[in-house]
Design an enzyme around this catalytic site. Structure first.
Site, short mmCIF file in Angstrom:
data_model
loop_
_atom_site.label_atom_id
_atom_site.label_comp_id
_atom_site.label_asym_id
_atom_site.label_seq_id
_atom_site.Cartn_x
_atom_site.Cartn_y
_atom_site.Cartn_z
N HIS A 99 38.19 37.71 35.34
CA HIS A 99 37.55 38.75 36.17
C HIS A 99 37.34 40.00 35.34
CE1 HIS A 99 41.91 39.08 36.56
NE2 HIS A 99 41.72 40.39 36.68
N HIS A 101 36.84 44.14 35.62
CA HIS A 101 37.05 45.30 36.49
C HIS A 101 35.94 46.33 36.26
CE1 HIS A 101 41.48 44.59 37.30
NE2 HIS A 101 41.36 43.88 36.19
#
Ligand code: 5GP
Ligand code: ZN
Length: 136
Positions: A99, A101
């Site tokens: 992922h 950010h």
């Protein structure tokens, strides 16, 4: 990966505040944000980190990040942003499913995202450059 939080979010088994989705990526609000409007871009396929993700997919992910960041900036009215991506426990990764950010930064928000730089000589920099010089 039934025990992976983000696989469960991708499949819809766990709920998430989703702002965008396509066949490869799901974009959600961080449930425990560093700042107002903290967004996570999840890769739908379970890959742990940057060492595992297909490089072309990583390219498409960063293209999406550029589009989303601009849209967030317009909607939320911030000026600046940190883009962060942790790989492995020592680097601060806590969810082992890739992922990215996107963290909006507001004037005087007091968020701390920085490090103390090492003081290196030019020779040390050159030794490292030699170790890392590459043809791809
Ligand atoms: P990492 O530390 O692995 O780079 O980031 C993991 C991020 O996932 C953290 O910012 C954390 O707040 C977020 N997070 C953890 N659990 C959940 C969850 O169940 N839902 C959402 N939306 N974010 C989560
Ligand atoms: Zn996963």
């Amino acid at each position: 990966m039934s025990d992976c939080i983000f696989c469960n979010i991708v499949s819809g088994a766990f709920s998430s505040a989703t702002i965008y989705e396509n066949d490869e990526f799901k974009v959600i609000l961080d449930r425990f944000p560093a700042n107002e409007g903290h967004v996570l871009i999840l890769v739908k396929e379970h890959v742990a980190n940057l060492f595992e993700i297909d490089p072309d997919k990583a390219g498409r992910l960063f293209r999406l990040a550029a589009l989303i960041a601009r849209e967030m900036k317009t909607r939320l009215g911030f000026e600046h942003m940190n883009v962060m991506q942790n790989n492995g426990t020592i680097a601060g990764q806590t969810v082992f499913h890739f992922h990215l950010h996107l963290i909006p930064r507001y004037e005087n928000d007091g968020i701390q995202i920085h490090y103390q730089p090492l003081e290196l000589t030019d020779a040390q920099i050159e030794a490292m450059r030699k170790k890392l010089e590459m043809q791809l």
